[in-house]
Write a protein that holds these residues in place. Structure first.
Motif, PDB file in Angstrom:
ATOM      1  N   ALA A  10      -5.397  -5.463   9.507  1.00  0.00           N
ATOM      2  CA  ALA A  10      -5.935  -4.524   8.673  1.00  0.00           C
ATOM      3  C   ALA A  10      -5.670  -4.161   7.442  1.00  0.00           C
ATOM      4  O   ALA A  10      -6.619  -3.104   7.454  1.00  0.00           O
ATOM      5  CB  ALA A  10      -4.116  -3.441   9.129  1.00  0.00           C
ATOM      6  N   THR A  11      -5.282  -4.924   6.790  1.00  0.00           N
ATOM      7  CA  THR A  11      -5.735  -5.281   5.065  1.00  0.00           C
ATOM      8  C   THR A  11      -6.586  -5.224   4.803  1.00  0.00           C
ATOM      9  O   THR A  11      -7.073  -4.375   4.121  1.00  0.00           O
ATOM     10  CB  THR A  11      -4.463  -6.366   4.442  1.00  0.00           C
ATOM     11  OG1 THR A  11      -3.036  -5.588   4.487  1.00  0.00           O
ATOM     12  CG2 THR A  11      -4.783  -6.376   3.470  1.00  0.00           C
TER      13      THR A  11
ATOM     14  N   ASN B  14       7.387   3.926   9.346  1.00  0.00           N
ATOM     15  CA  ASN B  14       6.230   2.568   9.788  1.00  0.00           C
ATOM     16  C   ASN B  14       6.351   2.074   8.365  1.00  0.00           C
ATOM     17  O   ASN B  14       5.046   2.608   7.540  1.00  0.00           O
ATOM     18  CB  ASN B  14       5.133   3.468  10.205  1.00  0.00           C
ATOM     19  CG  ASN B  14       4.041   2.945  10.560  1.00  0.00           C
ATOM     20  OD1 ASN B  14       4.232   1.847  10.680  1.00  0.00           O
ATOM     21  ND2 ASN B  14       3.235   2.914  11.724  1.00  0.00           N
ATOM     22  N   LEU B  15       6.719   0.873   7.926  1.00  0.00           N
ATOM     23  CA  LEU B  15       6.837   0.321   7.392  1.00  0.00           C
ATOM     24  C   LEU B  15       5.355  -0.696   7.093  1.00  0.00           C
ATOM     25  O   LEU B  15       5.056  -0.865   5.621  1.00  0.00           O
ATOM     26  CB  LEU B  15       7.862  -0.713   6.888  1.00  0.00           C
ATOM     27  CG  LEU B  15       9.313   0.060   6.989  1.00  0.00           C
ATOM     28  CD1 LEU B  15      10.489  -0.449   7.057  1.00  0.00           C
ATOM     29  CD2 LEU B  15       9.340   0.996   5.646  1.00  0.00           C
ATOM     30  N   ALA B  16       4.840  -1.084   8.197  1.00  0.00           N
ATOM     31  CA  ALA B  16       3.972  -2.018   8.295  1.00  0.00           C
ATOM     32  C   ALA B  16       3.255  -0.768   7.475  1.00  0.00           C
ATOM     33  O   ALA B  16       2.529  -2.066   7.015  1.00  0.00           O
ATOM     34  CB  ALA B  16       3.919  -2.551  10.133  1.00  0.00           C
ATOM     35  N   SER B  17       2.529  -0.193   8.550  1.00  0.00           N
ATOM     36  CA  SER B  17       1.234   0.517   7.845  1.00  0.00           C
ATOM     37  C   SER B  17       1.298   1.101   6.289  1.00  0.00           C
ATOM     38  O   SER B  17       0.295   0.987   5.224  1.00  0.00           O
ATOM     39  CB  SER B  17       1.072   1.587   8.721  1.00  0.00           C
ATOM     40  OG  SER B  17       0.262   2.745   8.271  1.00  0.00           O
TER      41      SER B  17
ATOM     42  N   TRP C 119      -5.110   3.475  10.563  1.00  0.00           N
ATOM     43  CA  TRP C 119      -5.618   2.071  11.349  1.00  0.00           C
ATOM     44  C   TRP C 119      -4.927   1.498  12.658  1.00  0.00           C
ATOM     45  O   TRP C 119      -3.455   2.311  12.491  1.00  0.00           O
ATOM     46  CB  TRP C 119      -5.277   0.493  10.764  1.00  0.00           C
ATOM     47  CG  TRP C 119      -4.385   1.226   9.293  1.00  0.00           C
ATOM     48  CD1 TRP C 119      -2.655   0.760   9.636  1.00  0.00           C
ATOM     49  CD2 TRP C 119      -4.528   1.368   7.942  1.00  0.00           C
ATOM     50  NE1 TRP C 119      -2.922   1.329   8.473  1.00  0.00           N
ATOM     51  CE2 TRP C 119      -3.270   1.580   7.454  1.00  0.00           C
ATOM     52  CE3 TRP C 119      -5.835   1.550   7.055  1.00  0.00           C
ATOM     53  CZ2 TRP C 119      -2.743   1.654   6.231  1.00  0.00           C
ATOM     54  CZ3 TRP C 119      -5.541   1.432   5.691  1.00  0.00           C
ATOM     55  CH2 TRP C 119      -3.950   2.415   5.197  1.00  0.00           C
TER      56      TRP C 119
ATOM     57  N   VAL D 215       2.414   0.150  20.068  1.00  0.00           N
ATOM     58  CA  VAL D 215       2.035   0.456  19.408  1.00  0.00           C
ATOM     59  C   VAL D 215       1.466   1.808  18.418  1.00  0.00           C
ATOM     60  O   VAL D 215       1.940   2.574  17.789  1.00  0.00           O
ATOM     61  CB  VAL D 215       0.242  -0.124  19.750  1.00  0.00           C
ATOM     62  CG1 VAL D 215      -0.918   0.706  19.742  1.00  0.00           C
ATOM     63  CG2 VAL D 215       0.064  -1.903  19.895  1.00  0.00           C
TER      64      VAL D 215
ATOM     65  N   TRP E  79      -1.759  -7.669  15.276  1.00  0.00           N
ATOM     66  CA  TRP E  79      -1.290  -8.359  14.423  1.00  0.00           C
ATOM     67  C   TRP E  79      -0.514  -9.236  13.746  1.00  0.00           C
ATOM     68  O   TRP E  79      -0.870 -10.545  14.465  1.00  0.00           O
ATOM     69  CB  TRP E  79       0.563  -6.562  15.066  1.00  0.00           C
ATOM     70  CG  TRP E  79      -0.116  -5.510  15.105  1.00  0.00           C
ATOM     71  CD1 TRP E  79      -0.997  -5.339  15.635  1.00  0.00           C
ATOM     72  CD2 TRP E  79       1.004  -4.919  15.725  1.00  0.00           C
ATOM     73  NE1 TRP E  79      -0.872  -3.974  16.199  1.00  0.00           N
ATOM     74  CE2 TRP E  79       0.891  -3.570  16.326  1.00  0.00           C
ATOM     75  CE3 TRP E  79       2.528  -5.140  15.794  1.00  0.00           C
ATOM     76  CZ2 TRP E  79       1.701  -2.438  16.666  1.00  0.00           C
ATOM     77  CZ3 TRP E  79       4.088  -4.548  16.297  1.00  0.00           C
ATOM     78  CH2 TRP E  79       3.255  -2.930  16.913  1.00  0.00           C
ATOM     79  N   GLY E  80      -0.133  -9.337  12.691  1.00  0.00           N
ATOM     80  CA  GLY E  80       0.667 -10.323  11.146  1.00  0.00           C
ATOM     81  C   GLY E  80      -0.916 -10.768  11.595  1.00  0.00           C
ATOM     82  O   GLY E  80      -0.156 -12.420  10.555  1.00  0.00           O
TER      83      GLY E  80
ATOM     84  N   GLY F  35      -3.417 -10.080   9.222  1.00  0.00           N
ATOM     85  CA  GLY F  35      -3.571  -9.305   7.676  1.00  0.00           C
ATOM     86  C   GLY F  35      -4.959  -8.692   8.480  1.00  0.00           C
ATOM     87  O   GLY F  35      -5.595  -8.213   7.131  1.00  0.00           O
TER      88      GLY F  35
ATOM     89  N   PHE G 205      -1.204   8.569   5.075  1.00  0.00           N
ATOM     90  CA  PHE G 205      -0.189   9.049   5.810  1.00  0.00           C
ATOM     91  C   PHE G 205       0.482   8.554   6.666  1.00  0.00           C
ATOM     92  O   PHE G 205      -0.285   7.428   7.688  1.00  0.00           O
ATOM     93  CB  PHE G 205      -0.350  10.419   6.450  1.00  0.00           C
ATOM     94  CG  PHE G 205      -1.248  11.140   5.547  1.00  0.00           C
ATOM     95  CD1 PHE G 205      -0.388  12.116   4.876  1.00  0.00           C
ATOM     96  CD2 PHE G 205      -2.392  11.475   5.572  1.00  0.00           C
ATOM     97  CE1 PHE G 205      -0.661  13.013   3.918  1.00  0.00           C
ATOM     98  CE2 PHE G 205      -3.083  12.134   4.584  1.00  0.00           C
ATOM     99  CZ  PHE G 205      -2.591  13.113   3.384  1.00  0.00           C
TER     100      PHE G 205
ATOM    101  N   ARG H  90       3.150  -1.020   4.251  1.00  0.00           N
ATOM    102  CA  ARG H  90       2.478  -2.166   3.024  1.00  0.00           C
ATOM    103  C   ARG H  90       1.546  -1.813   3.370  1.00  0.00           C
ATOM    104  O   ARG H  90       1.307  -3.033   1.932  1.00  0.00           O
ATOM    105  CB  ARG H  90       3.746  -3.823   4.385  1.00  0.00           C
ATOM    106  CG  ARG H  90       3.428  -4.482   3.646  1.00  0.00           C
ATOM    107  CD  ARG H  90       4.438  -4.779   2.441  1.00  0.00           C
ATOM    108  NE  ARG H  90       4.019  -5.567   1.583  1.00  0.00           N
ATOM    109  CZ  ARG H  90       3.603  -6.270   0.673  1.00  0.00           C
ATOM    110  NH1 ARG H  90       3.392  -4.740  -0.632  1.00  0.00           N
ATOM    111  NH2 ARG H  90       3.080  -7.158  -0.271  1.00  0.00           N
TER     112      ARG H  90
ATOM    113  N   LYS I 115      -0.792  -3.074  -0.433  1.00  0.00           N
ATOM    114  CA  LYS I 115      -0.778  -3.801  -0.426  1.00  0.00           C
ATOM    115  C   LYS I 115      -2.759  -3.683  -0.882  1.00  0.00           C
ATOM    116  O   LYS I 115      -3.333  -4.471  -1.797  1.00  0.00           O
ATOM    117  CB  LYS I 115      -1.290  -4.937   1.282  1.00  0.00           C
ATOM    118  CG  LYS I 115       0.048  -5.715   0.661  1.00  0.00           C
ATOM    119  CD  LYS I 115       0.368  -7.289   1.918  1.00  0.00           C
ATOM    120  CE  LYS I 115      -0.317  -6.664   3.297  1.00  0.00           C
ATOM    121  NZ  LYS I 115      -0.371  -7.426   4.314  1.00  0.00           N
TER     122      LYS I 115
ATOM    123  N   LEU J 274      -4.312  -1.454  15.574  1.00  0.00           N
ATOM    124  CA  LEU J 274      -4.319  -2.765  15.856  1.00  0.00           C
ATOM    125  C   LEU J 274      -4.088  -3.308  17.203  1.00  0.00           C
ATOM    126  O   LEU J 274      -2.227  -2.311  17.053  1.00  0.00           O
ATOM    127  CB  LEU J 274      -4.451  -3.565  14.467  1.00  0.00           C
ATOM    128  CG  LEU J 274      -5.328  -3.812  14.043  1.00  0.00           C
ATOM    129  CD1 LEU J 274      -5.187  -4.736  12.758  1.00  0.00           C
ATOM    130  CD2 LEU J 274      -6.420  -2.732  14.054  1.00  0.00           C
TER     131      LEU J 274
END
Ligand SMILES: CC(C)(COP(=O)(O)OP(=O)(O)OC[C@H]1O[C@@H](n2cnc3c(N)ncnc32)[C@H](O)[C@@H]1OP(=O)(O)O)[C@@H](O)C(=O)NCCC(=O)NCCS
Length: 178
Positions: A109-110, A137-140, A97, A32, A104-105, A107, A132, A142, A146, A99
């Motif tokens: 956070a979105t 941190n590609l997930a963040s 965000w 995390v 995770w995974g 949806g 920021f 993304r 989105k 979590l």
């Protein structure tokens, strides 16, 4: 439970003392905290909850505690927070965000970020919101993409000193429609 913001699956609220144990556990999870300089001690996490709760009392928004409605379980935070550290992009209000890994995974956070963005102007009077994330941190990033945020630049985070891997941040922005 009366939530400040909610979606079909999630409720966003101010922090309560029962969030401490799961938040402490989350802060000790190296996965995390992978994009931050280190994991959090118990007192780091307790202090952070206090700061976020105080921010809510002052501004009526914060990085909100997030519950999964189906289970009532606390899964982390998502929300809006004033950022006053010095840079060309600050002061500003940003979205953040974090979590727990088991959430995770899906949806979440979105979904939580979207409801914060929708409320930013009508409920909190915010005309623009930044976000920021470290460049790794590609997930963040993304999540930012989105929810319709635009990449506006890069910044070296002045509060993150030492290991520079954690201070190279990508900056995204969302401007509310008039
Ligand atoms: C960032 C975080 C909140 C995302 O939570 P989440 O609920 O899993 O996010 P979502 O499911 O809404 O969306 C994640 C998106 O990133 C994508 N993604 C996940 N890992 C990725 C990776 N390593 N590289 C690229 N994209 C990735 C997912 O596929 C998804 O995009 P998609 O819907 O187009 O497939 C979560 O990973 C987290 O808590 N990370 C640790 C804390 C953190 O880094 N916070 C952000 C600090 S800036």
């Amino acid at each position: 439970m009366k939530y400040i913001l909610s979606t079909n699956r999630l409720g966003l609220r101010n922090w309560k003392s029962s969030d401490e144990p799961p938040f402490i556990e989350m802060g000790k999870d190296a996965e995390v905290m992978k994009h931050f300089p280190g994991v959090l001690s118990d007192s780091d996490s307790i202090e952070l909850i206090k700061r976020l709760s105080h921010h809510y009392e002052q501004y009526s928004y914060t990085y909100f505690a997030v519950d999964e409605l189906e289970t009532g379980e606390f899964i982390g935070f998502t929300g809006l927070k004033n950022q006053v550290w010095e840079s060309e992009f600050t002061p500003c209000v940003d979205m953040g965000w974090r979590l727990k890994r088991s959430a995770w995974g899906k949806g979440f956070a979105t979904e939580a970020a979207r409801v914060c963005l929708e409320a930013a102007w009508p409920k909190f009077g915010l005309k623009e919101v930044l976000a920021f994330a470290t460049n790794t941190n590609l997930a963040s990033q993304r999540v930012m993409q989105k929810i319709g945020m635009n990449h506006i630049g890069k910044v070296q985070h002045p509060m993150i000193t030492g290991d520079t891997r954690f201070s190279h941040c990508e900056v995204y922005k969302f401007t509310m429609q008039a």
